[in-house]
Motif scaffolding. Structure first.
Motif, mmCIF file in Angstrom:
data_model
loop_
_atom_site.group_PDB
_atom_site.id
_atom_site.type_symbol
_atom_site.label_atom_id
_atom_site.label_comp_id
_atom_site.label_asym_id
_atom_site.label_seq_id
_atom_site.Cartn_x
_atom_site.Cartn_y
_atom_site.Cartn_z
ATOM 1 N N ASN A 172 0.873 -1.185 0.000
ATOM 2 C CA ASN A 172 0.000 0.000 0.000
ATOM 3 C C ASN A 172 0.906 1.230 0.000
ATOM 4 O O ASN A 172 1.699 1.416 0.935
ATOM 5 C CB ASN A 172 -0.894 -0.019 1.246
ATOM 6 C CG ASN A 172 -1.752 1.247 1.357
ATOM 7 O OD1 ASN A 172 -1.272 2.350 1.125
ATOM 8 N ND2 ASN A 172 -3.005 1.078 1.712
ATOM 9 N N MET B 291 0.563 4.255 0.658
ATOM 10 C CA MET B 291 0.387 5.253 1.714
ATOM 11 C C MET B 291 0.958 4.797 3.053
ATOM 12 O O MET B 291 0.997 5.575 4.012
ATOM 13 C CB MET B 291 -1.116 5.540 1.919
ATOM 14 C CG MET B 291 -1.843 6.023 0.691
ATOM 15 S SD MET B 291 -1.264 7.674 0.191
ATOM 16 C CE MET B 291 -1.996 8.676 1.505
ATOM 17 N N HIS C 149 -12.698 -8.723 -0.452
ATOM 18 C CA HIS C 149 -13.412 -7.646 -1.132
ATOM 19 C C HIS C 149 -14.173 -6.916 -0.033
ATOM 20 O O HIS C 149 -15.010 -7.518 0.640
ATOM 21 C CB HIS C 149 -14.366 -8.250 -2.177
ATOM 22 C CG HIS C 149 -14.887 -7.269 -3.175
ATOM 23 N ND1 HIS C 149 -15.929 -7.542 -4.020
ATOM 24 C CD2 HIS C 149 -14.514 -5.994 -3.478
ATOM 25 C CE1 HIS C 149 -16.172 -6.496 -4.795
ATOM 26 N NE2 HIS C 149 -15.327 -5.546 -4.486
ATOM 27 N N ALA D 267 -14.563 1.091 -2.099
ATOM 28 C CA ALA D 267 -14.423 -0.335 -2.397
ATOM 29 C C ALA D 267 -12.936 -0.652 -2.318
ATOM 30 O O ALA D 267 -12.106 0.114 -2.824
ATOM 31 C CB ALA D 267 -14.956 -0.644 -3.784
ATOM 32 N N ILE D 268 -12.596 -1.747 -1.656
ATOM 33 C CA ILE D 268 -11.193 -2.141 -1.498
ATOM 34 C C ILE D 268 -11.052 -3.627 -1.808
ATOM 35 O O ILE D 268 -11.919 -4.419 -1.447
ATOM 36 C CB ILE D 268 -10.691 -1.881 -0.049
ATOM 37 C CG1 ILE D 268 -10.879 -0.407 0.341
ATOM 38 C CG2 ILE D 268 -9.229 -2.300 0.105
ATOM 39 C CD1 ILE D 268 -10.407 -0.080 1.758
ATOM 40 N N VAL D 269 -9.971 -3.972 -2.493
ATOM 41 C CA VAL D 269 -9.566 -5.378 -2.511
ATOM 42 C C VAL D 269 -8.209 -5.460 -1.829
ATOM 43 O O VAL D 269 -7.277 -4.728 -2.188
ATOM 44 C CB VAL D 269 -9.486 -5.967 -3.928
ATOM 45 C CG1 VAL D 269 -8.858 -7.363 -3.886
ATOM 46 C CG2 VAL D 269 -10.873 -6.066 -4.550
ATOM 47 N N ASP E 46 -2.998 -3.789 -1.771
ATOM 48 C CA ASP E 46 -4.412 -3.430 -1.873
ATOM 49 C C ASP E 46 -4.655 -2.457 -3.007
ATOM 50 O O ASP E 46 -3.722 -1.894 -3.586
ATOM 51 C CB ASP E 46 -4.984 -2.914 -0.545
ATOM 52 C CG ASP E 46 -4.286 -1.674 -0.029
ATOM 53 O OD1 ASP E 46 -3.476 -1.066 -0.764
ATOM 54 O OD2 ASP E 46 -4.543 -1.300 1.134
ATOM 55 N N VAL E 47 -5.930 -2.341 -3.375
ATOM 56 C CA VAL E 47 -6.383 -1.378 -4.373
ATOM 57 C C VAL E 47 -7.636 -0.743 -3.784
ATOM 58 O O VAL E 47 -8.519 -1.448 -3.287
ATOM 59 C CB VAL E 47 -6.696 -2.050 -5.731
ATOM 60 C CG1 VAL E 47 -7.156 -1.008 -6.741
ATOM 61 C CG2 VAL E 47 -5.485 -2.801 -6.272
ATOM 62 N N ILE E 48 -7.684 0.604 -3.806
ATOM 63 C CA ILE E 48 -8.753 1.343 -3.115
ATOM 64 C C ILE E 48 -9.405 2.310 -4.085
ATOM 65 O O ILE E 48 -8.711 3.063 -4.770
ATOM 66 C CB ILE E 48 -8.169 2.130 -1.911
ATOM 67 C CG1 ILE E 48 -7.436 1.162 -0.956
ATOM 68 C CG2 ILE E 48 -9.259 2.911 -1.179
ATOM 69 C CD1 ILE E 48 -6.694 1.862 0.177
ATOM 70 N N GLN E 49 -10.730 2.307 -4.139
ATOM 71 C CA GLN E 49 -11.452 3.228 -5.030
ATOM 72 C C GLN E 49 -12.658 3.810 -4.300
ATOM 73 O O GLN E 49 -13.516 3.062 -3.820
ATOM 74 C CB GLN E 49 -11.926 2.472 -6.276
ATOM 75 C CG GLN E 49 -12.678 3.352 -7.272
ATOM 76 C CD GLN E 49 -13.117 2.585 -8.516
ATOM 77 O OE1 GLN E 49 -12.748 1.431 -8.713
ATOM 78 N NE2 GLN E 49 -13.922 3.219 -9.352
ATOM 79 N N ALA F 27 -23.651 5.948 -10.842
ATOM 80 C CA ALA F 27 -23.058 4.825 -11.569
ATOM 81 C C ALA F 27 -23.814 4.598 -12.871
ATOM 82 O O ALA F 27 -24.994 4.944 -12.993
ATOM 83 C CB ALA F 27 -23.103 3.563 -10.735
ATOM 84 N N GLY G 277 -24.472 -1.685 -8.091
ATOM 85 C CA GLY G 277 -23.621 -1.399 -6.938
ATOM 86 C C GLY G 277 -22.216 -1.954 -7.154
ATOM 87 O O GLY G 277 -21.984 -2.716 -8.100
ATOM 88 N N MET G 278 -21.271 -1.581 -6.286
ATOM 89 C CA MET G 278 -19.888 -2.027 -6.485
ATOM 90 C C MET G 278 -19.594 -3.376 -5.817
ATOM 91 O O MET G 278 -18.483 -3.887 -5.916
ATOM 92 C CB MET G 278 -18.889 -0.967 -6.033
ATOM 93 C CG MET G 278 -18.736 0.178 -7.044
ATOM 94 S SD MET G 278 -17.350 1.293 -6.703
ATOM 95 C CE MET G 278 -15.922 0.340 -7.259
ATOM 96 N N PHE G 279 -20.593 -3.960 -5.127
ATOM 97 C CA PHE G 279 -20.358 -5.260 -4.460
ATOM 98 C C PHE G 279 -21.347 -6.311 -4.952
ATOM 99 O O PHE G 279 -22.327 -5.989 -5.572
ATOM 100 C CB PHE G 279 -20.472 -5.094 -2.939
ATOM 101 C CG PHE G 279 -19.467 -4.115 -2.412
ATOM 102 C CD1 PHE G 279 -18.138 -4.485 -2.272
ATOM 103 C CD2 PHE G 279 -19.846 -2.822 -2.106
ATOM 104 C CE1 PHE G 279 -17.216 -3.566 -1.826
ATOM 105 C CE2 PHE G 279 -18.911 -1.903 -1.649
ATOM 106 C CZ PHE G 279 -17.589 -2.280 -1.505
#
Lengths: 155, 155
Positions: free
Chosen positions: A68, A70, A109, A122-124, A139-142, A148, A153-155
């Motif tokens: 990550n 950050m 997820h 949303a994070i993976v 990780d990847v964070i959005q 939309a 939805g994102m999940f």
């Protein structure tokens, strides 16, 4: 006669071994993958939701390689991050929507909300384990957008 | 005598079956998971890199539920997205860094670069399959920042 009996015993024992082996071969997870999922879910709950570095850190192996961008490397990087989370976003909550495992890797997820009532992100998260201990993290964070192009939805 | 012979033949056959079963039981992936990985990697290459909707769309099942908030639902959403990619970012390339599978799901960790020489984005794509066909997709996308708090990169 004894030879036949031994052959039959061997046959029975092989049949038992065969049947015991069929189930894991067709299930999605091996025993290690199941165990790894439990380790990562407990780690995540202790770290990200309870913000309890000591409790979470028992799951670390001989290193914690951090990808990550950050966060600082190693367990100390997580400690510092949880300190910031505790101070600035004490009400932050992350809900694990799905847990996957493949070999040494566990993938989460996640829906993360830093302040109640906001849309959140949303994070993976991807964790690598060795011997049931966590040794690496990506990780990847959005941020979840307001609007939309679909209604799923994102999940 | 014939009974013993049959027992021995059965034993041999069971031994073979047992040995054949041991490997998958302890490997990370079942045969279906391995097959699913191949389907998703081929789909990704055809769609995102070759930008060839027709070739990619042979991997769709009876639906394609889209959770990427920028994309319309269904195969038509992907078709429109690939049209934009072809027109605006014809040189865009996505490199799959890691492929995971768990049951009906395949997860890709990807480095996507829209214009050569730019840092690009880290992406995790999650695909759900039914009977070896792709039916649902989620993703999380994060631009790779210029500076990071560690030296490990995002992959």
């Amino acid at each position: 006669m004894i030879g036949t009996l031994l052959t039959r015993l061997a046959l029975l024992s092989l049949t038992a071994a065969f049947l015991a082996t069929v189930a894991p071969a067709h299930a999605a997870d091996t025993a290690q993958e199941e165990a790894n999922k439990k380790v990562v879910v407990d780690f995540y709950e202790k770290a990200i939701n309870q913000k309890d570095f000591e409790a979470a850190s028992k799951h670390f192996g001989n290193r914690y390689v951090q990808h990550n961008p950050m966060s600082g490397d190693g367990p100390e990087g997580l400690k510092a991050f949880l300190g910031v989370l505790k101070e600035k976003f004490p009400q932050s909550r992350s809900e694990i929507k799905h847990v996957f495992a493949d070999g040494d890797y566990v993938i989460l997820h996640v829906h993360a909300v830093r302040e109640p009532g906001t849309r959140g992100s949303a994070i993976v998260d991807i964790f690598k384990l060795e011997g049931g201990k966590i040794v690496e993290h990506w990780d990847v964070i959005q941020p979840i957008p307001e609007k939309a192009a679909n209604n799923n939805g994102m999940f």
